[in-house]
Design a protein around this motif. Structure first.
Motif, short mmCIF file in Angstrom:
data_model
loop_
_atom_site.label_atom_id
_atom_site.label_comp_id
_atom_site.label_asym_id
_atom_site.label_seq_id
_atom_site.Cartn_x
_atom_site.Cartn_y
_atom_site.Cartn_z
N LYS A 23 -15.74 28.65 -38.24
CA LYS A 23 -14.89 27.49 -37.96
C LYS A 23 -13.52 27.94 -37.46
O LYS A 23 -13.01 27.39 -36.48
CB LYS A 23 -14.73 26.66 -39.24
N GLN A 24 -12.95 28.96 -38.12
CA GLN A 24 -11.65 29.45 -37.67
C GLN A 24 -11.74 30.08 -36.29
O GLN A 24 -10.86 29.90 -35.45
CB GLN A 24 -11.09 30.47 -38.66
N LEU A 25 -12.84 30.81 -36.04
CA LEU A 25 -13.03 31.43 -34.73
C LEU A 25 -13.10 30.37 -33.63
O LEU A 25 -12.50 30.55 -32.56
CB LEU A 25 -14.30 32.27 -34.73
N SER A 26 -13.81 29.28 -33.89
CA SER A 26 -13.92 28.22 -32.88
C SER A 26 -12.57 27.61 -32.57
O SER A 26 -12.32 27.17 -31.44
CB SER A 26 -14.89 27.14 -33.36
N GLN A 27 -11.67 27.59 -33.57
CA GLN A 27 -10.34 27.03 -33.36
C GLN A 27 -9.43 27.99 -32.59
O GLN A 27 -8.43 27.56 -32.02
CB GLN A 27 -9.71 26.68 -34.72
N GLU A 28 -9.79 29.28 -32.60
CA GLU A 28 -8.96 30.27 -31.93
C GLU A 28 -9.41 30.56 -30.51
O GLU A 28 -8.74 31.29 -29.78
CB GLU A 28 -8.97 31.58 -32.74
N LEU A 29 -10.56 30.01 -30.09
CA LEU A 29 -11.03 30.24 -28.74
C LEU A 29 -10.05 29.63 -27.73
O LEU A 29 -9.53 28.53 -27.96
CB LEU A 29 -12.42 29.63 -28.55
N PRO A 30 -9.80 30.33 -26.61
CA PRO A 30 -8.82 29.81 -25.64
C PRO A 30 -9.26 28.52 -24.96
O PRO A 30 -8.43 27.73 -24.52
CB PRO A 30 -8.69 30.96 -24.64
N PHE A 31 -10.58 28.31 -24.86
CA PHE A 31 -11.11 27.11 -24.21
C PHE A 31 -12.32 26.63 -25.00
O PHE A 31 -13.02 27.42 -25.64
CB PHE A 31 -11.51 27.42 -22.76
N PRO A 32 -12.61 25.33 -24.97
CA PRO A 32 -13.75 24.81 -25.72
C PRO A 32 -15.08 25.30 -25.16
O PRO A 32 -15.19 25.60 -23.97
CB PRO A 32 -13.61 23.29 -25.57
N PHE A 69 -18.63 28.56 -21.68
CA PHE A 69 -17.34 27.96 -21.38
C PHE A 69 -17.53 27.01 -20.20
O PHE A 69 -18.42 27.19 -19.38
CB PHE A 69 -16.31 29.03 -21.02
N GLU A 70 -16.67 26.01 -20.10
CA GLU A 70 -16.78 25.06 -19.00
C GLU A 70 -16.44 25.72 -17.67
O GLU A 70 -17.07 25.47 -16.65
CB GLU A 70 -15.85 23.86 -19.23
N SER A 71 -15.42 26.58 -17.67
CA SER A 71 -14.94 27.17 -16.42
C SER A 71 -14.75 28.67 -16.59
O SER A 71 -13.93 29.11 -17.39
CB SER A 71 -13.61 26.54 -16.00
N ILE A 72 -15.50 29.46 -15.84
CA ILE A 72 -15.32 30.91 -15.90
C ILE A 72 -14.01 31.31 -15.25
O ILE A 72 -13.37 32.28 -15.65
CB ILE A 72 -16.51 31.64 -15.23
N VAL A 73 -13.56 30.54 -14.25
CA VAL A 73 -12.29 30.86 -13.59
C VAL A 73 -11.14 30.79 -14.59
O VAL A 73 -10.31 31.71 -14.68
CB VAL A 73 -12.03 29.90 -12.41
N ASP A 74 -11.09 29.72 -15.39
CA ASP A 74 -10.02 29.57 -16.37
C ASP A 74 -10.03 30.69 -17.39
O ASP A 74 -8.98 31.22 -17.77
CB ASP A 74 -10.15 28.22 -17.09
N VAL A 75 -11.22 31.08 -17.84
CA VAL A 75 -11.33 32.12 -18.87
C VAL A 75 -10.92 33.48 -18.30
O VAL A 75 -10.19 34.24 -18.94
CB VAL A 75 -12.75 32.17 -19.45
N VAL A 76 -11.40 33.80 -17.10
CA VAL A 76 -11.05 35.09 -16.49
C VAL A 76 -9.54 35.18 -16.27
O VAL A 76 -8.91 36.20 -16.59
CB VAL A 76 -11.80 35.28 -15.15
N LEU A 77 -8.95 34.13 -15.73
CA LEU A 77 -7.51 34.12 -15.49
C LEU A 77 -6.74 34.25 -16.81
O LEU A 77 -5.70 34.91 -16.87
CB LEU A 77 -7.09 32.86 -14.76
N HIS A 78 -7.25 33.63 -17.86
CA HIS A 78 -6.62 33.72 -19.17
C HIS A 78 -6.57 35.17 -19.65
O HIS A 78 -5.53 35.65 -20.12
CB HIS A 78 -7.39 32.87 -20.18
N TYR A 79 -7.68 35.90 -19.49
CA TYR A 79 -7.72 37.28 -19.96
C TYR A 79 -6.90 38.21 -19.06
O TYR A 79 -6.30 39.18 -19.53
CB TYR A 79 -9.17 37.77 -20.08
N ILE A 80 -6.85 37.91 -17.77
CA ILE A 80 -5.98 38.69 -16.88
C ILE A 80 -4.53 38.50 -17.30
O ILE A 80 -3.75 39.47 -17.37
CB ILE A 80 -6.20 38.29 -15.42
#
Length: 222
Positions: free
Chosen positions: A45-54, A77-88
Motif C-alpha cells: 500500500k505504501q509503495l503504491s502511494q510512492e509511485l510517481p504515476f498511477p 503505467f499510462e504513459s511511458i513518456v512521462d515515466v522515462v522523463l521522470h527518471y531522466i
C-alpha cells in the motif's frame, strides 16, 4: 529496533533487490529471531502511494501456453513518456547523468526498451543508458507486466497501446538534448519484435539481410 516499519521494509527490498517471495522468507526469519517486519499488505500500500504515476490494471485477451486465447492480467503505467522523463529528471537532479567522455553524444540521452520472461509473467522495462551502471537491476524500470508468454501475438497485443508513445519518445527533445530509443533483450525476444522466425529461418540475422544459405557459404579470399 524490534520492529521495522513499512518504509524500512521497502528499503530492505530495494537495497537487496528482493522479489516479494524472498522478502516473505526474510520476514519469517526476522520473526524467528524476535524482529517484526511490517506486513506485506502495508508495504504494498505504501509503495503504491510512492509511485510517481498511477498504474493501470486490466485483463486483455492473450494466448496461453496451450495456444488458447484467455483473459490475462496486465498492469502498466499510462504513459511511458512521462515515466522515462521522470527518471531522466531524477538522474539530472542527482547529477548522475553521464556521457562517457563522448561515447554518447553530448546532445543526446539514450534509452533502451526491452523485456524478459520470468516466472509466470513477462516484463517490459526501460533503462537510462546515460548512467554509471546502465544494465544494473536498479536502473531497470518495469513499465508493463502481463501474465503470459512473450509470443509474437502477445507482444503485438500488449505493446499496441504504447507504439505511439515509443514513437513520441524517439526524438523527444529534453533539456535541449534528443532522446534516442533502442531495443534490448535476448536473441529470441528480438527476433519476435523484428518479425523474424529465429536462427532456423531464412533471415536469421538481426543486423543484415543475409539469408541462411549465405551463412553456409565459405568466405573466399581473393
Amino acid at each position: 529496533p524490534s520492529c521495522f516499519d513499512a518504509g524500512v521494509g521497502l528499503a530492505i527490498k530495494a537495497d537487496l533487490q528482493l522479489p516479494w517471495l524472498k522478502l516473505r522468507k526474510l520476514r519469517r526469519y526476522f520473526r524467528d529471531v524476535g524482529v517484526q517486519l511490517e506486513s506485506e499488505k502495508t508495504m504494498r500500500k505504501q509503495l503504491s502511494q510512492e509511485l510517481p504515476f498511477p498504474l493501470v490494471a486490466k485483463e486483455v485477451p492473450l494466448v496461453d501456453k496451450n495456444g488458447e486465447v484467455v483473459l490475462s492480467p496486465l498492469v502498466s503505467f499510462e504513459s511511458i513518456v512521462d515515466v522515462v522523463l521522470h527518471y531522466i529528471e531524477m538522474h539530472n537532479s542527482a547529477g548522475t547523468l553521464v556521457w562517457r567522455d563522448g561515447a554518447i553524444p553530448d546532445d543526446q540521452v539514450w534509452v533502451k526498451i526491452g523485456g524478459d520472461h520470468g516466472g509466470k509473467s513477462f516484463k517490459f522495462c526501460f533503462q537510462i543508458v546515460n548512467t554509471e551502471h546502465p544494465n544494473s537491476l536498479s536502473n531497470t524500470i518495469p513499465f508493463l507486466v502481463f501474465a503470459a508468454k512473450d509470443s509474437p501475438s502477445n507482444l503485438a497485443t500488449t505493446l499496441a497501446p504504447f507504439t505511439a508513445e515509443i514513437e513520441r519518445l524517439q526524438g523527444y527533445i529534453w533539456n535541449g538534448k534528443t532522446i534516442r530509443v533502442t531495443l534490448f533483450g535476448d536473441y529470441e525476444f528480438l527476433t519476435k519484435c523484428y518479425g523474424l522466425s529465429g536462427a532456423g529461418g531464412r533471415h536469421p540475422c538481426l543486423f543484415c539481410h543475409a539469408t541462411k544459405s549465405d551463412f553456409q557459404q565459405p568466405t573466399v579470399d581473393d
